[in-house]
Design a protein around this motif. Sequence first.
Motif, PDB file in Angstrom:
ATOM      1  N   SER A 451      -8.506  19.726   5.018  1.00  0.00           N
ATOM      2  CA  SER A 451      -8.826  19.251   6.355  1.00  0.00           C
ATOM      3  C   SER A 451     -10.092  18.410   6.364  1.00  0.00           C
ATOM      4  N   SER A 452     -10.056  17.345   7.175  1.00  0.00           N
ATOM      5  CA  SER A 452     -11.279  16.584   7.403  1.00  0.00           C
ATOM      6  C   SER A 452     -11.737  16.799   8.845  1.00  0.00           C
ATOM      7  N   ASN A 453     -11.082  17.723   9.516  1.00  0.00           N
ATOM      8  CA  ASN A 453     -11.322  17.963  10.938  1.00  0.00           C
ATOM      9  C   ASN A 453     -12.370  19.058  11.114  1.00  0.00           C
ATOM     10  N   ARG A 454     -13.616  18.637  11.407  1.00  0.00           N
ATOM     11  CA  ARG A 454     -14.664  19.661  11.423  1.00  0.00           C
ATOM     12  C   ARG A 454     -14.564  20.581  12.624  1.00  0.00           C
ATOM     13  N   ARG A 455     -13.807  20.146  13.649  1.00  0.00           N
ATOM     14  CA  ARG A 455     -13.634  21.033  14.805  1.00  0.00           C
ATOM     15  C   ARG A 455     -12.944  22.334  14.402  1.00  0.00           C
ATOM     16  N   SER A 456     -12.135  22.261  13.333  1.00  0.00           N
ATOM     17  CA  SER A 456     -11.376  23.442  12.910  1.00  0.00           C
ATOM     18  C   SER A 456     -12.259  24.535  12.336  1.00  0.00           C
ATOM     19  N   PHE A 457     -13.467  24.176  11.917  1.00  0.00           N
ATOM     20  CA  PHE A 457     -14.305  25.156  11.217  1.00  0.00           C
ATOM     21  C   PHE A 457     -15.596  25.437  11.961  1.00  0.00           C
ATOM     22  N   ALA A 458     -15.697  24.863  13.167  1.00  0.00           N
ATOM     23  CA  ALA A 458     -16.940  24.997  13.916  1.00  0.00           C
ATOM     24  C   ALA A 458     -16.732  25.752  15.228  1.00  0.00           C
ATOM     25  N   GLY A 459     -15.619  26.471  15.309  1.00  0.00           N
ATOM     26  CA  GLY A 459     -15.414  27.331  16.476  1.00  0.00           C
ATOM     27  C   GLY A 459     -16.200  28.619  16.275  1.00  0.00           C
ATOM     28  N   SER A 460     -15.649  29.729  16.741  1.00  0.00           N
ATOM     29  CA  SER A 460     -16.366  30.986  16.555  1.00  0.00           C
ATOM     30  C   SER A 460     -16.342  31.373  15.076  1.00  0.00           C
ATOM     31  N   TYR A 461     -17.346  32.142  14.673  1.00  0.00           N
ATOM     32  CA  TYR A 461     -17.377  32.566  13.276  1.00  0.00           C
ATOM     33  C   TYR A 461     -16.169  33.441  12.966  1.00  0.00           C
ATOM     34  N   ALA A 462     -15.730  34.208  13.953  1.00  0.00           N
ATOM     35  CA  ALA A 462     -14.577  35.090  13.744  1.00  0.00           C
ATOM     36  C   ALA A 462     -13.337  34.271  13.366  1.00  0.00           C
ATOM     37  N   ASP A 463     -13.114  33.138  14.062  1.00  0.00           N
ATOM     38  CA  ASP A 463     -11.978  32.274  13.740  1.00  0.00           C
ATOM     39  C   ASP A 463     -12.110  31.714  12.324  1.00  0.00           C
ATOM     40  N   PHE A 464     -13.323  31.254  12.029  1.00  0.00           N
ATOM     41  CA  PHE A 464     -13.605  30.688  10.707  1.00  0.00           C
ATOM     42  C   PHE A 464     -13.269  31.710   9.607  1.00  0.00           C
ATOM     43  N   ALA A 465     -13.761  32.933   9.807  1.00  0.00           N
ATOM     44  CA  ALA A 465     -13.557  33.977   8.794  1.00  0.00           C
ATOM     45  C   ALA A 465     -12.079  34.346   8.690  1.00  0.00           C
ATOM     46  N   ALA A 466     -11.385  34.355   9.838  1.00  0.00           N
ATOM     47  CA  ALA A 466      -9.973  34.745   9.826  1.00  0.00           C
ATOM     48  C   ALA A 466      -9.130  33.736   9.037  1.00  0.00           C
TER      49      ALA A 466
END
Length: 689
Positions: A451-466
């Motif tokens: 992914s080059s879409n940084r929005r995908s990894f800059a939401g909540s930390y919980a989403d990132f970790a999941a």
Amino acid sequence: MYSVLKFGGSSVASATNISRVLDIVEKEAAKGRVILVSSAISGCTDALLSGDREQFRDMERRHGDIVKRLFTGADREALQNRLDALFLQMREAPAAEQVTYGEIFSTTILAAKLATEGYKTEWLDSRELVVKGDEPLTYRRIREALQASRADVFVAPGFICRNAAGGVDTLGRGGSDYSAALYAAAVKARSLQIWTDVPGIMTANPRQVPAARTIPRMSYEAALDMASHGAKVLYAPTVAPAMAAGIDIEIRNTFAPEGKCTLIGNCPDASRWIGVASEGNVIRLVGARLPGIGGEDARETAGNALREAGIAALGMTADGPSLDIEVKPAVLDQALRALHRVFFQEMPVTEVNLFVAGDGAVSRALQQMVRESAQAVRERTGKQLRIVGLANSREYGTDLGGNPVIGKKGDYIQAVLETAPKGSLFVDATDSETLYLRYPELLQAGIGIVSSNRRSFAGSYADFAAIHLCARENGVPLRYETTVGAALPILESIARGANSCDEVLSIEAVVSCTLNQILSGYRPGGASFASLVRRAQESGLTEPDPRLDLGGRDALRKLLILAREAGIPLEESDVKVRPIVPETLLQGSLPQFYEGLEAYESQWASEALEAERQGFRRRFVASLEKTEGGYVAGIGLKNVPPVHPAYYLRGTENAIIVRSAFHPYPLVIQGPGEGAREAASSILNDILR
Ligand code: ADP
Ligand code: ASP
Ligand code: MG
């Protein structure tokens, strides 16, 4: 109908080998008359040429051993007497004629053995039949000799002949193959078989290139090209008489009669490149004759292959469909192997199917890059890249054949899940705020994500970790190096530290290309800050609404990703963002914003002037620092002194400065931080990692 079988020196070098020859002849004799042409036993021609008495004695012993093993009783005695007489004759012959005796010794033994086996056998004296340089006369004499005979199996020495002056002569080193072709052409043989110690003509000499493989079928022209440039498995003059008589040449292995072999005939070659041969320090890459195609084609690939092996070509010359490559003698074998590897050894290829989402500049650059570099990538990595899915925000297209066309309405992710072959990758080149919600479905189906879409990894930390957990649980890749600093290897470098127990103490990231461009272009008294912002907006460098950049949103996302990569569960609410201009300016309509910004110019200019007076430059810095009370994160304008890596940033360059527990000095990564091509090449790297 005749078959002509020629056996080379190693095929008749011992009693054991000769018994293999007899098996082969037996099968062929069941089908019709056989002409067996033989070389001298291996090493014999060299020994005779040496003129050395010790070597003569050694040869005499070797022939004696064969006789002892193959014959008994009166047969053995008679043959041994005959050989003794021939050796005596050889010793007394003029030096130039001694070399012709090797074939006489070997064929005398073979003819005797076939006779004792019960074949009606006749020994043909090639010195009387083969006339050097006169094929019509040779053919006539051979035909007459055969017609006058009642034998079923003829045994003829190869190599030797008579010349125009009437003296005994030879056809040149390796010439027995040619003798066989002359016998075959004379009688229009139904089969011409050259039996040797390798399974046919191979893509290279297997003694130099162990990976060489048999060429099952080849044209006369290709065989001639190989043979006349060093492939001594076939003596080059052999081809012409066979070709003129329309006889195929089979090259077979005496030591594996049923194994692989080569058939040379009037047929097109199966591939563009036939094989490599070498003579002295010149390597010839033999090409197939095709209209309008020349050896030039191979120049670049050959040059690259040699360079990768650390070898410089001294010269390259195209010759018809082939290419001659000159190298230093010391590196000949190495060069042969390097060339053989690129032209003849298919690496195992893994297909990598890509489902791309997004139709912006990055996606287009990626598509072009895959198209242009697929072959080079395949050669370097053994991976065959194929784009099999494309989508914009409304429509998609999939095609496992590699030519997807956008046009279908519906759920792209669902289509990917239904069609993706094993090992596929999903490439998120969108700036969707929500696409990441579908990542887990893809990952669970075994589809990796780049992914080059940084929005995908800059939401909540919980989403990132999941998302990470999901990728790990399903054993599929999840990569997003492009999200910070485009092609710069930033996340990878931070993860390396984190994975090896190093602890990040601080990160300073000057990662907003837009703001870097505007800030580094600003001079008090020059173009106003507002006009620089407008110019950046007009050239597409900012978000559609430039206030998103000025507000630090983009830098915030990057900082979250950087921190998380370092193992720090940073949340948006932990970051203190100080916009570059007062909050109040960021409200209202766009024209109002620009108006306010112009009015703000005097303040902006005086701040900039003050910084300059103190020897600073102003940079927009996202930072994270470990303190007693935990990590403190902030984003805002910062005055940096000349010792700071960000001081000298130009245009849209990025700089990341990471201090960690292991090192007294920071890790600094600096370079181009944006651009569609940079982003696409970073995605490509993630795909290939
Ligand atoms: P013979 O004695 O049977 O005539 P040669 O020694 O003349 O045999 O030719 C066979 C040899 O040719 C093989 O042992 C091999 O080392 C060498 N050779 C060179 N180039 C090739 C090639 N392209 N394919 C197979 N063998 C080759
Ligand atoms: N005995 C000869 C040589 O060694 C001819 C041949 O083997 O073809 O050259
Ligand atoms: Mg030979």
